[in-house]
Design an enzyme around this catalytic site. Structure first.
Site, short mmCIF file in Angstrom:
data_model
loop_
_atom_site.label_atom_id
_atom_site.label_comp_id
_atom_site.label_asym_id
_atom_site.label_seq_id
_atom_site.Cartn_x
_atom_site.Cartn_y
_atom_site.Cartn_z
N GLU B 51 0.81 -1.23 0.00
CA GLU B 51 0.00 0.00 0.00
C GLU B 51 0.84 1.27 0.00
O GLU B 51 0.42 2.31 -0.49
CB GLU B 51 -0.96 0.01 1.19
CG GLU B 51 -2.11 -0.98 1.09
CD GLU B 51 -1.78 -2.36 1.60
OE1 GLU B 51 -0.60 -2.63 1.93
OE2 GLU B 51 -2.71 -3.20 1.70
N PHE B 113 -12.05 -7.12 13.84
CA PHE B 113 -11.00 -7.62 12.97
C PHE B 113 -10.57 -6.53 11.97
O PHE B 113 -11.40 -5.94 11.31
CB PHE B 113 -11.49 -8.86 12.22
CG PHE B 113 -10.49 -9.37 11.22
CD1 PHE B 113 -9.25 -9.85 11.64
CD2 PHE B 113 -10.77 -9.35 9.86
CE1 PHE B 113 -8.32 -10.30 10.73
CE2 PHE B 113 -9.85 -9.81 8.94
CZ PHE B 113 -8.61 -10.29 9.38
N GLN B 114 -9.29 -6.27 11.90
CA GLN B 114 -8.70 -5.27 11.02
C GLN B 114 -9.26 -3.87 11.24
O GLN B 114 -9.44 -3.09 10.31
CB GLN B 114 -8.83 -5.68 9.55
CG GLN B 114 -8.05 -6.96 9.28
CD GLN B 114 -7.76 -7.20 7.82
OE1 GLN B 114 -8.58 -6.90 6.97
NE2 GLN B 114 -6.60 -7.76 7.52
N LYS B 163 -17.55 -0.34 6.03
CA LYS B 163 -18.04 -1.26 5.00
C LYS B 163 -19.54 -1.17 4.79
O LYS B 163 -20.03 -1.26 3.67
CB LYS B 163 -17.66 -2.70 5.40
CG LYS B 163 -17.96 -3.72 4.33
CD LYS B 163 -17.40 -5.09 4.66
CE LYS B 163 -17.63 -6.03 3.48
NZ LYS B 163 -17.07 -7.36 3.77
N MET B 481 24.47 8.29 2.69
CA MET B 481 24.20 9.53 3.41
C MET B 481 24.49 9.37 4.91
O MET B 481 25.04 10.26 5.55
CB MET B 481 22.74 9.92 3.17
CG MET B 481 22.31 11.22 3.79
SD MET B 481 23.27 12.61 3.24
CE MET B 481 22.33 13.19 1.85
C1 LIG Z 1 18.67 14.19 2.49
C2 LIG Z 1 17.98 15.50 2.32
C3 LIG Z 1 18.71 16.67 2.20
C4 LIG Z 1 18.10 17.89 1.98
N1 LIG Z 1 18.86 19.00 1.76
C5 LIG Z 1 18.27 20.14 1.33
C6 LIG Z 1 19.05 21.26 0.89
O1 LIG Z 1 20.27 21.25 0.90
N2 LIG Z 1 18.40 22.36 0.45
C7 LIG Z 1 17.03 22.41 0.39
O2 LIG Z 1 16.47 23.41 -0.08
N3 LIG Z 1 16.27 21.39 0.83
C8 LIG Z 1 16.87 20.25 1.28
N4 LIG Z 1 16.07 19.19 1.66
C9 LIG Z 1 14.62 19.34 1.61
C10 LIG Z 1 14.05 20.02 2.85
O3 LIG Z 1 13.93 19.07 3.87
C11 LIG Z 1 12.65 20.63 2.56
O4 LIG Z 1 11.79 19.65 2.04
C12 LIG Z 1 12.69 21.76 1.53
O5 LIG Z 1 13.76 22.64 1.79
C13 LIG Z 1 11.39 22.53 1.55
O6 LIG Z 1 11.23 23.22 0.37
P1 LIG Z 1 10.35 24.53 0.27
O7 LIG Z 1 10.81 25.55 1.23
O8 LIG Z 1 10.32 24.88 -1.16
O9 LIG Z 1 8.91 24.11 0.80
P2 LIG Z 1 7.78 23.09 0.34
O10 LIG Z 1 7.76 21.98 1.30
O11 LIG Z 1 7.83 22.80 -1.10
O12 LIG Z 1 6.52 24.01 0.70
C14 LIG Z 1 5.99 24.89 -0.20
C15 LIG Z 1 5.66 26.22 0.46
O13 LIG Z 1 5.01 27.00 -0.51
C16 LIG Z 1 3.71 27.37 -0.08
N5 LIG Z 1 2.83 27.32 -1.22
C17 LIG Z 1 2.20 26.26 -1.78
N6 LIG Z 1 1.47 26.64 -2.83
C18 LIG Z 1 1.63 27.98 -2.95
C19 LIG Z 1 1.12 28.95 -3.85
N7 LIG Z 1 0.29 28.65 -4.86
N8 LIG Z 1 1.50 30.24 -3.67
C20 LIG Z 1 2.33 30.60 -2.65
N9 LIG Z 1 2.82 29.71 -1.78
C21 LIG Z 1 2.49 28.42 -1.93
C22 LIG Z 1 3.35 26.39 1.00
O14 LIG Z 1 2.42 26.96 1.90
C23 LIG Z 1 4.71 26.10 1.64
O15 LIG Z 1 5.02 27.06 2.62
C24 LIG Z 1 16.68 17.96 1.93
C25 LIG Z 1 15.94 16.82 2.11
C26 LIG Z 1 16.56 15.58 2.28
C27 LIG Z 1 15.73 14.35 2.40
C1 LIG Z 2 12.47 5.09 5.41
C2 LIG Z 2 13.75 5.73 5.79
N1 LIG Z 2 14.55 5.14 6.71
C3 LIG Z 2 15.74 5.72 7.04
C4 LIG Z 2 16.13 6.90 6.48
C5 LIG Z 2 17.48 7.55 6.89
N2 LIG Z 2 18.35 7.61 5.70
C6 LIG Z 2 18.50 8.71 4.95
S1 LIG Z 2 19.52 8.51 3.63
C7 LIG Z 2 19.82 6.91 4.06
C8 LIG Z 2 20.72 6.05 3.22
C9 LIG Z 2 20.20 5.79 1.86
O1 LIG Z 2 20.98 4.80 1.25
P1 LIG Z 2 20.93 4.57 -0.30
O2 LIG Z 2 19.54 4.47 -0.77
O3 LIG Z 2 21.83 3.46 -0.66
O4 LIG Z 2 21.47 5.95 -0.87
P2 LIG Z 2 22.95 6.60 -0.82
O5 LIG Z 2 22.94 7.59 0.28
O6 LIG Z 2 23.93 5.49 -0.58
O7 LIG Z 2 23.10 7.23 -2.15
C10 LIG Z 2 19.14 6.57 5.24
C11 LIG Z 2 19.21 5.26 5.90
C12 LIG Z 2 15.24 7.48 5.55
N3 LIG Z 2 15.50 8.66 4.98
N4 LIG Z 2 14.09 6.87 5.21
#
Ligand SMILES: Cc1cc2nc3c(=O)[nH]c(=O)nc-3n(C[C@H](O)[C@H](O)[C@H](O)COP(=O)(O)OP(=O)(O)OC[C@H]3O[C@@H](n4cnc5c(N)ncnc54)[C@H](O)[C@@H]3O)c2cc1C
Ligand SMILES: Cc1ncc(C[n+]2csc(CCOP(=O)(O)OP(=O)(O)O)c2C)c(N)n1
Ligand SMILES: [Mg+2]
Lengths: 164, 573
Positions: B51, B113-114, B163, B481
């Site tokens: 799912e 159940f469920q 249901k 990472m």
């Molecule tokens: C491993 C990892 C590393 C990351 N590193 C980075 C990084 O280096 N840099 C980075 O930027 N992010 C990074 N992120 C992502 C970060 O966690 C956030 O998801 C991201 O920065 C949020 O983006 P955003 O501010 O554009 O907001 P979003 O989550 O895209 O939110 C959108 C915003 O816009 C508003 N909005 C929506 N529709 C409208 C509209 N029509 N008009 C006006 N406003 C609107 C919403 O209310 C909200 O405030 C990383 C994520 C991961 C998993």
């Molecule tokens: C469901 C979930 N569990 C744990 C994490 C924490 N986490 C972030 S990046 C990462 C490693 C990802 O490994 P891989 O897919 O091999 O990517 P790589 O960083 O090696 O490119 C983990 C465990 C996560 N983001 N999501």
């Protein structure tokens, strides 16, 4: 700072849990919460008192407004307002000295004895939360058996009205 | 009026909402609904293998089209399996409608159940939820669910249906509502003109302005207006991870992504700016780094449709609530009508400075001619082979950051990734959701050997429905990472961040009826990738061996300012 928020929301199942859930999910504090349907049965009116900086309370207000079931939010502490809380308090009253003391204190605070047994009095008191606290303090000589407080209900002073 | 059962009304309402695909998995509580699905052919059901994948497919459909995707899951374990997908959509503000089966209404609360309290479990990660209490409410509830999911700040909506609300023998008059009116839900439809005017005045007087835009530009369809505004003001533009593609990645004015793994120039521009125009971005902690040191000299204008995004982490000097597109349009008019344009001399100096920053780092990385390929090289090749216009659906990890940094997105809605929740396992189902709806487009799933195994079972769904996505697995044999953080903060104690006993991905792909390829030399990469994309009717799993020791740079120094970054393993700003 302490804020009193008045919230008008849909009287729908689950609406209350959304509000309460929001507070715990976002790490907001709830001091008291009261809620009941209004004269319009489709609406509930809630009063929440919370402690927080202006920035936090601004977030709380915005997040509350974002809940789909919430129709309006007002911070009563931004203007003149009235707050009331109801307290029911059961005290040991097994000597005439104790009974007199309780009655006297209740009179000063405009409370009423609403139930009595040979050993206890139950006093009802309405007022601001501070007043209820003061009443409890004033009775520190008597032994408290049980305290029930309703939490704060609030309304704006004057002609301001929170409605649809 | 036509008489329909609750089950039929569910499917009919989806059809009337214009839904073509629903992604789901059956179970006891939904049997009536699945029987109604069987008896029509307008709404196509896609049977996933878990799912979670159904929700990610629906979510990715929404990210690529802007319209709410639909997932259908049964009560109990079906519903709980969907929670990760709902949370993923919630964190990135993605419109989605998730229909969950529920036990008979008279059994609710009896640990039947469920039975799970799905309204309760999902409450913190939905925009709203409905529990159907009368079958005749189904059409209006579904209408409201779509309306809420798709308007204002978008988000997922759950509709929980006991249901007995779908009993085939009980029929009701069906009419799908044309419009919705809700006294408690009225998203802001335009920005405050006075505030917009103030913002434009501030921008026109700025000497070192920057536009920082995010996912709101993508979901708010404001990229055309954003480009026009940026050009008319001649300001640099940086995008969040969620905002990539909102401004052309190859444009001269684009300085790259900002934040933790943002480009050197983007983070320097932010740190030194005197005016920051933030649009549709939410000052996430991955963006701001230490909030007390964030943009010390800047006045901040914040445009967002959600008032709660404004001044949540960083206080805005000029808040503007409303839809980005209309507000930007109004800004463009004001800039055009202004008596004096932007300060040309200041702009010249600002751009000179920016070009110096660009030259200093410019996304360079070391190439090792002898050893293993660098992950960055693979992404650059992907960009080349697909001409920069593929849908790139990413998983989570280093590979995600490399894809964000090195694939140049010139169009919105092509970069599909989980930013806010960072859900490993998102990539493959996301790619599937996109490919099913854009069969002629190149759709790549950029993943790692860790992430892909979180929803690998969907290779089976791909076989059943012929979904020929290309899986680009950057295999570094580690949870890269995590390992990078351990290298940087835990003296390289690689606690549980390695991957042993990896499957032979080529054979695995083949066993599902797909094509597998293994690439371990850069010299073979272009040929193999070109071949993979040329096989337009086959799913190809490219298992690409990359350097396990590579780190993602730049990387901001924790709790520092925007400009405090590691630029390589040895260099710091
Ligand atoms: C491993 C990892 C590393 C990351 N590193 C980075 C990084 O280096 N840099 C980075 O930027 N992010 C990074 N992120 C992502 C970060 O966690 C956030 O998801 C991201 O920065 C949020 O983006 P955003 O501010 O554009 O907001 P979003 O989550 O895209 O939110 C959108 C915003 O816009 C508003 N909005 C929506 N529709 C409208 C509209 N029509 N008009 C006006 N406003 C609107 C919403 O209310 C909200 O405030 C990383 C994520 C991961 C998993
Ligand atoms: C469901 C979930 N569990 C744990 C994490 C924490 N986490 C972030 S990046 C990462 C490693 C990802 O490994 P891989 O897919 O091999 O990517 P790589 O960083 O090696 O490119 C983990 C465990 C996560 N983001 N999501
Ligand atoms: Mg890996």
């Amino acid at each position: 700072m302490r804020h009193i928020l008045s919230v008008l929301l849909e009287n729908e199942p689950g609406a209350l849990s959304r509000v309460v859930g929001l507070f715990s999910q976002r790490n907001f504090n709830i001091e008291t919460l009261t809620v009941a349907a209004t004269d319009d049965g489709t609406l509930s009116r809630m009063t929440v008192t919370t402690l927080g900086s202006d920035k936090v309370v601004e977030q709380i207000t915005k997040q509350l407004n974002k809940l789909i079931d919430v129709i309006k939010v007002v911070d009563l502490t931004e203007g003149e307002h009235i707050e009331r809380e109801l307290m029911l308090i059961k005290l040991k009253a097994n000597s005439s000295a104790a009974r007199d003391e309780i009655k006297r204190t209740a009179d000063i605070f405009r409370g009423q004895v609403i139930d009595a047994t040979p050993n206890t009095f139950t006093v009802q008191l309405a007022g601001s939360s501070d007043k209820l606290d003061a009443f409890i303090n004033a009775l520190s000589g008597a032994s408290l058996l049980e305290v029930v407080r309703s939490g704060v209900s609030g309304i704006a002073r004057g002609e301001k009205v929170l409605s649809l | 009026m036509e008489l329909l059962s609750g089950a039929e009304m569910v499917i009919r309402a989806l059809r009337d909402e214009g839904v073509q695909h629903i992604y789901g998995y059956p179970g006891g509580a939904l049997l009536h609904v699945y029987d109604a699905i069987f008896q029509q052919d307008e709404v196509q059901h896609v049977l996933v293998r878990h799912e979670q994948a159904a929700t990610h497919m629906a979510d990715a459909y929404a990210r690529a089209t802007g319209k709410a995707g639909v997932a259908l899951v049964t009560s109990g374990p079906g519903a709980t399996n969907a929670v990760t997908g709902i949370a993923t959509a919630y964190m990135d503000s993605i419109p989605m409608v998730v229909i969950t089966g529920q036990v008979m209404s008279f059994l609710i609360g009896e640990d039947a159940f469920q039975e799970t309290d799905m309204i309760g479990i999902s409450r913190p990660v939905v925009k709203h939820s409905f529990s159907v209490q009368r079958p005749e409410d189904i059409p209006s509830i579904i209408k409201k669910a779509f309306h809420i999911a798709q308007t204002g700040r978008p988000g997922p909506v759950v509709v929980d249906i006991p249901k007995d609300m779908t009993t085939p023998t009980e029929r009701y008059e069906y009419e799908y509502p044309k419009s919705v009116k809700m006294r408690s839900y009225n998203p802001v439809s335009r920005g405050h003109s006075g505030q917009i005017k103030k913002a434009v005045d501030l921008l026109l007087g700025a000497k070192r302005p920057v536009i920082y835009s995010g996912g709101g530009i993508i979901m708010g369809d404001a990229h055309v207006e954003l480009a026009e505004l940026a050009r008319s003001l001649n300001v640099p533009v940086t995008n969040t991870l969620m905002g990539l593609g909102g401004f052309p990645g190859t444009d001269r004015q684009f300085v790259g992504m900002l934040g933790m793994h943002g480009s050197y120039e983007a983070n320097m521009v932010m740190h030194h700016a005197d005016v920051v125009l933030a649009i549709g971005a939410r000052f996430d902690d991955r963006v701001t780094n230490g909030v007390d040191k964030f943009c010390p000299t800047a006045k901040i204008i914040h445009v967002d449709i959600d008032p709660a995004s404004i001044s949540k982490t960083i206080t805005a000097d000029i808040p503007i609530v409303g839809p980005a597109r209309d507000i930007i349009k109004e800004m463009i008019q004001l800039v055009k009508g202004a008596q004096t344009g932007p300060d040309a001399e200041a702009a010249k100096q600002w751009w000179q400075q920016i070009d110096e920053w660009r030259a200093r780092h410019g996304g360079r990385f070391d190439i090792n001619d002898e050893g293993l390929m660098k992950p960055q090289q693979v992404i650059e090749m992907l960009s080349k082979v697909t001409n920069g216009d593929a849908y790139v659906c990413s998983d989570v990890g280093q590979h995600q950051m490399f894809a964000a940094q090195y694939y140049k997105f010139n169009q919105p809605k092509r970069w599909i990734n989980s930013g806010g929740l960072g859900t490993m396992g998102f990539g493959l189902p996301a790619a599937m959701g996109v490919k099913m709806n854009f069969p002629d487009a190149h759709v790549a799933c950029v993943t790692g050997e860790g992430s892909i195994q979180m929803n690998i079972q969907e290779l089976s769904t791909c076989q059943q429905y012929d979904i020929p996505v290309k899986i680009i697995c950057l295999n570094n044999q580690s949870l890269g990472m995590v390992r990078q953080w351990q290298d940087m903060n835990y003296e390289s104690r690689h606690s549980q961040s390695y991957m042993k006993s990896l499957p032979d991905f080529v054979k695995l792909a083949e066993s599902y009826g797909h094509v597998g390829m293994k690439v371990d030399k850069y010299a073979d990469l272009e040929g193999a990738m070109t071949e993979a994309f040329a096989m337009t009717d086959r799913l190809v799993f490219m298992d690409i061996a990359v350097d396990p020791f590579e780190h993602v740079y730049p990387m901001q120094v924790p709790r520092g300012a925007m400009r405090d970054m590691w630029l390589s393993k040895t260099e710091r700003t």
